[in-house]
Design a protein around this motif. Structure first.
Motif, mmCIF file in Angstrom:
data_model
loop_
_atom_site.group_PDB
_atom_site.id
_atom_site.type_symbol
_atom_site.label_atom_id
_atom_site.label_comp_id
_atom_site.label_asym_id
_atom_site.label_seq_id
_atom_site.Cartn_x
_atom_site.Cartn_y
_atom_site.Cartn_z
ATOM 1 N N ASN A 264 -0.128 5.147 1.061
ATOM 2 C CA ASN A 264 -1.176 5.999 1.627
ATOM 3 C C ASN A 264 -0.698 7.426 1.822
ATOM 4 O O ASN A 264 0.493 7.675 2.012
ATOM 5 C CB ASN A 264 -1.632 5.476 2.999
ATOM 6 C CG ASN A 264 -2.562 4.289 2.907
ATOM 7 O OD1 ASN A 264 -3.052 3.952 1.828
ATOM 8 N ND2 ASN A 264 -2.790 3.631 4.024
ATOM 9 N N SER B 62 -5.974 8.133 -4.196
ATOM 10 C CA SER B 62 -4.995 7.297 -3.506
ATOM 11 C C SER B 62 -5.580 6.790 -2.194
ATOM 12 O O SER B 62 -6.543 7.350 -1.662
ATOM 13 C CB SER B 62 -3.732 8.106 -3.195
ATOM 14 O OG SER B 62 -3.112 8.558 -4.372
ATOM 15 N N GLY B 63 -4.989 5.733 -1.662
ATOM 16 C CA GLY B 63 -5.346 5.310 -0.316
ATOM 17 C C GLY B 63 -4.956 6.384 0.678
ATOM 18 O O GLY B 63 -4.029 7.167 0.437
ATOM 19 N N ASN C 242 -5.036 1.435 -3.633
ATOM 20 C CA ASN C 242 -4.366 0.235 -3.144
ATOM 21 C C ASN C 242 -5.144 -1.042 -3.432
ATOM 22 O O ASN C 242 -4.565 -2.135 -3.456
ATOM 23 C CB ASN C 242 -4.142 0.328 -1.629
ATOM 24 C CG ASN C 242 -3.184 1.431 -1.242
ATOM 25 O OD1 ASN C 242 -2.164 1.620 -1.887
ATOM 26 N ND2 ASN C 242 -3.525 2.159 -0.191
ATOM 27 N N GLY D 250 2.692 -1.070 -6.598
ATOM 28 C CA GLY D 250 1.472 -0.529 -6.006
ATOM 29 C C GLY D 250 0.778 0.424 -6.948
ATOM 30 O O GLY D 250 1.128 0.528 -8.138
ATOM 31 N N SER E 5 0.817 -1.213 0.000
ATOM 32 C CA SER E 5 0.000 0.000 0.000
ATOM 33 C C SER E 5 0.849 1.261 0.000
ATOM 34 O O SER E 5 1.971 1.291 0.510
ATOM 35 C CB SER E 5 -0.911 0.006 1.240
ATOM 36 O OG SER E 5 -0.127 -0.112 2.415
ATOM 37 N N GLU F 242 -3.111 -4.587 3.018
ATOM 38 C CA GLU F 242 -3.695 -3.311 2.598
ATOM 39 C C GLU F 242 -3.850 -3.201 1.085
ATOM 40 O O GLU F 242 -4.210 -2.141 0.593
ATOM 41 C CB GLU F 242 -2.862 -2.140 3.140
ATOM 42 C CG GLU F 242 -3.037 -1.943 4.632
ATOM 43 C CD GLU F 242 -2.331 -0.702 5.153
ATOM 44 O OE1 GLU F 242 -2.664 -0.295 6.277
ATOM 45 O OE2 GLU F 242 -1.459 -0.145 4.465
ATOM 46 N N THR F 243 -3.569 -4.295 0.349
ATOM 47 C CA THR F 243 -3.850 -4.310 -1.090
ATOM 48 C C THR F 243 -4.651 -5.558 -1.416
ATOM 49 O O THR F 243 -4.725 -6.503 -0.631
ATOM 50 C CB THR F 243 -2.560 -4.330 -1.938
ATOM 51 O OG1 THR F 243 -1.945 -5.619 -1.820
ATOM 52 C CG2 THR F 243 -1.585 -3.247 -1.512
ATOM 53 N N GLY G 256 1.177 4.238 4.829
ATOM 54 C CA GLY G 256 0.749 2.955 4.280
ATOM 55 C C GLY G 256 1.769 1.910 4.668
ATOM 56 O O GLY G 256 2.985 2.148 4.611
#
Length: 291
Positions: free
Chosen positions: A10, A88-89, A110, A58, A8, A136-137, A38
């Protein structure tokens, strides 16, 4: 050897608060900052600053192009960081006066990785390389399966933790990194003691109590260095990234644990996540002072 991190990226929106808000409470913050975060990005930067060779895989939105640039500036290969049309995350992080945090995450870009992106990222990978994954992905199970078919070693930082997901990942990983609460939950889910989990290498972080690493019938431990924390956001990511980098560089597990513990100790004395991760030269200086 190298580490390919499918992880990820973030944008962290960090609010320092006098205390964590209660239900129904509107709370004025003490300060605000935005930065790179992230779990994937944090771990990639830790890997690179520890001396490792890292390729990050990513996705970001147009609002996150600066984050991709920051990863490249840290020495990462970002050829497989793709730009999406969406956002974006991001993470909204509250940090209290004790340095503890609570975090709310929005997955954003993500969660839009594709099988084509994963295949491309692993095309030139060598059997001596590591693949690193987090929760987180999307695409983590598929990525692990493809990596194992190519003979890569797979490391899995099982956070944000979901015991059911972790149990499905276990057969496809060589190293799992969890905190002690997550380790207990995973063991309960799989109905076995922690030390019997069917994975070769188990890294368990324990916050201020240090960490343990089990590799087959060998076990190693490290006590945490005593520091005054400012912000614990990203401490576990720093530890994991540093530990994996030093293993990949040939350090024995005990040495890798000591270096990772020192890196995390430095990181929590600084505000932020990725921006707070120290360079390996700072870690060696810290260890020299704390013999």
């Amino acid at each position: 050897m190298a580490v390919i991190n499918i992880g990820s990226i973030n944008i962290d929106y960090v609010h320092r608060v006098p205390h964590f808000p209660q239900a129904g409470e509107t709370l004025r913050n003490l300060s605000y900052a935005a930065g790179l975060g992230g779990k994937g990005a944090n771990q990639s930067i830790a890997l690179a600053l520890a001396g490792g060779q890292v390729a990050h895989v990513g996705r970001v939105g147009e609002d996150g192009l600066w984050a991709k640039a920051k990863l490249a500036d840290a020495g990462l290969n970002t050829d497989n960081v793709v730009t999406d049309e969406g956002a974006s995350g991001h993470a909204v992080i509250y940090v209290d006066d004790e340095g503890e945090n609570t975090i709310v995450i929005h997955g954003g870009a993500n969660e839009t990785l594709t099988s084509e992106q994963i295949t491309t990222a692993l095309e030139l990978a060598q059997p001596s390389d590591w693949l690193l994954l987090q929760n987180e992905t999307n695409m983590i199970l598929q990525a692990a399966q493809l990596a194992k078919s190519k003979g890569l070693k797979v490391a899995y930082a099982a956070a944000p933790f979901d015991a059911a997901i972790a149990a499905k990942m276990i057969p496809h990983v060589d190293l799992i990194a969890v905190n002690e609460i997550e380790a207990a939950q995973l063991a309960d889910t799989m109905n076995m003691p922690v030390n019997d989990l069917p994975v070769d290498k188990i890294l368990i972080t324990k916050g201020s109590k240090g960490a343990t690493f089990t590799d087959g019938d060998q076990s190693f431990g490290i006590e945490a260095f005593k520091v005054d924390p400012v912000d614990t956001t990203g401490a576990g990511d720093t530890f994991t990234g540093y530990f994996l980098a030093r293993l990949d560089l040939g350090d024995d597990p005990a040495t890798a644990l000591k270096i990772a513990s020192a890196a995390a100790a430095i990181q929590v004395t600084r505000p932020g996540a990725a921006d707070a991760i120290p360079h390996i030269s700072e870690v060696f200086e810290f260890l020299e002072r704390h013999k």
